[in-house]
Scaffold this motif. Structure first.
Motif, PDB file in Angstrom:
ATOM      1  N   VAL A 150       0.751  -1.070  -0.068  1.00 57.46           N
ATOM      2  CA  VAL A 150      -0.289   0.025   0.000  1.00 57.46           C
ATOM      3  C   VAL A 150       0.871   1.093  -0.024  1.00 57.46           C
ATOM      4  N   THR A 151       1.883   1.532   0.792  1.00 56.61           N
ATOM      5  CA  THR A 151       2.537   2.695   1.094  1.00 56.61           C
ATOM      6  C   THR A 151       3.841   2.484   0.434  1.00 56.61           C
ATOM      7  N   GLY A 152       4.553   1.523   0.159  1.00 58.11           N
ATOM      8  CA  GLY A 152       5.695   1.308  -0.543  1.00 58.11           C
ATOM      9  C   GLY A 152       7.013   1.774   0.351  1.00 58.11           C
ATOM     10  N   HIS A 153       6.762   2.081   1.750  1.00 59.42           N
ATOM     11  CA  HIS A 153       7.658   2.393   2.780  1.00 59.42           C
ATOM     12  C   HIS A 153       8.578   1.334   2.908  1.00 59.42           C
ATOM     13  N   ALA A 154       9.758   1.523   3.579  1.00 58.38           N
ATOM     14  CA  ALA A 154      10.613   0.392   3.992  1.00 58.38           C
ATOM     15  C   ALA A 154      10.130  -0.015   5.295  1.00 58.38           C
ATOM     16  N   SER A 155      10.301  -1.332   5.491  1.00 57.08           N
ATOM     17  CA  SER A 155       9.758  -1.953   6.618  1.00 57.08           C
ATOM     18  C   SER A 155      10.464  -1.469   7.999  1.00 57.08           C
TER      19      SER A 155
END
Length: 324
Positions: A150-155
């Motif tokens: 959904v966001t494409g942020h790094a975990s």
């Protein structure tokens, strides 16, 4: 009157050959055409020298090209992982894993919430050129980055991670790929937002250690000015059952006999995996006035002056300490 008859002059065959040779010689001299054997050999020799001198430069530029291309390929691979995650390809997350345990070093585009739990059939292995090596992996205490759906942020909760590659033959030539928590990937170091409301100093520092510590034996507190007061901590005694967290806090008396002072410390981990750990050290200079070196088994992690200034340890596996 009797007319005189005209008789043309005849040349002999030998005279004709001599005339042609002389003419040819005159033409060659007049036009300046042709080279002597010595001139040809001189030119060839100069060309050989120039080529020999240019080969090292060409090799150097090729190596630099390998470095630049490798950095761009890492960026592209991580962006592909991010795009696959956002597209929900395979109804899964995707990420990148970096390893120095192979020759040459390599990185892997994988499908899954972690490298350990990945779908191995989807692995895409990328090997670095023989001229390039991975120098530093600082990915939030591990060797991998996974992107959120959904966001494409790094975990990760940290602001950014990084991977540094360099030339084997010239370690001053290096490229660092930064992966921000927002998912941005590139060669430009991220700008850390100002936190004016919070003072950062050496009382609280974090640093990454890119080696497994789950089987470590002893954490040494070394006081270089007072070696008799050195203190050893049994590392295994302060690990949790799963060996995913280390937590120690204590007081050590240090100083000359009759005038020892308390040195209060807290050392724990923010993350601890089978691959790496992120250590956190609380050392308030109000309660610590002695120089201190902290070593895990034989690896020097971090050093403090008596005034409380911290510096990176000598271990090649340790990242720069970050004040919190």
């Amino acid at each position: 009157m009797k007319e005189k008859s005209f008789t043309p002059h005849h040349f002999s065959f030998e005279n004709n050959i001599m005339f042609n040779q002389a003419s040819s010689s005159l033409i060659k001299t007049k036009n300046g055409a042709g080279f002597t054997l010595i001139e040809v050999l001189t030119i060839v020799g100069i060309l050989i020298v120039l080529i020999a001198l240019s080969i090292p430069a060409l090799r150097f530029f090729q190596k630099e090209s390998d470095l630049n291309n490798s950095a761009e390929e890492i960026i592209n691979t991580l962006r592909i992982a991010q795009n696959k995650t956002l597209a929900s390809e395979g109804a899964s997350q995707w990420g990148g894993y970096f390893t120095t345990s192979t020759s040459p070093h390599q990185y892997i585009l994988f499908q899954g919430s972690s490298y350990q739990a990945r779908a191995t059939s989807s692995d895409e292995i990328h090997k670095l050129p023989e001229t390039v090596e991975i120098y530093e992996i600082n990915l939030w205490g591990g060797n991998e980055v996974v992107f959120e759906r959904v966001t494409g942020h790094a975990s990760s909760t940290s602001q950014f991670g990084k991977v540094t590659i360099r030339l084997k033959t010239d370690i001053s030539k290096a490229k660092t790929v930064y992966i921000e928590n927002s998912g941005q990937v590139g060669l430009t170091s991220p700008t850390i937002p100002s936190e004016a409301s919070r003072i950062k100093d050496s009382r609280h520092v974090h640093f990454d250690y890119n080696q497994s510590v789950q089987e470590a034996v002893t954490l040494h507190l070394i006081f270089p000015d007072y070696p008799a007061d050195n203190y050893d901590i049994s590392f295994q005694d302060y690990l949790n059952i799963d060996k995913t967290e280390f937590d120690w806090e204590g007081i050590v008396l240090v100083g000359p006999e009759g005038n020892k002072t308390e040195q209060k410390l807290k050392i724990h981990t923010h993350s601890l995996t089978i691959f790496a750990a992120q250590f956190c050290i609380h050392r308030d200079r109000r309660h610590n006035d002695k120089a201190l070196n902290i070593t895990l088994d034989t690896e020097n992690l971090i050093n403090y002056t008596g005034a409380g200034e911290e510096s990176k340890g000598l271990s090649s596996w340790v990242g720069e300490p970050q004040r919190q």
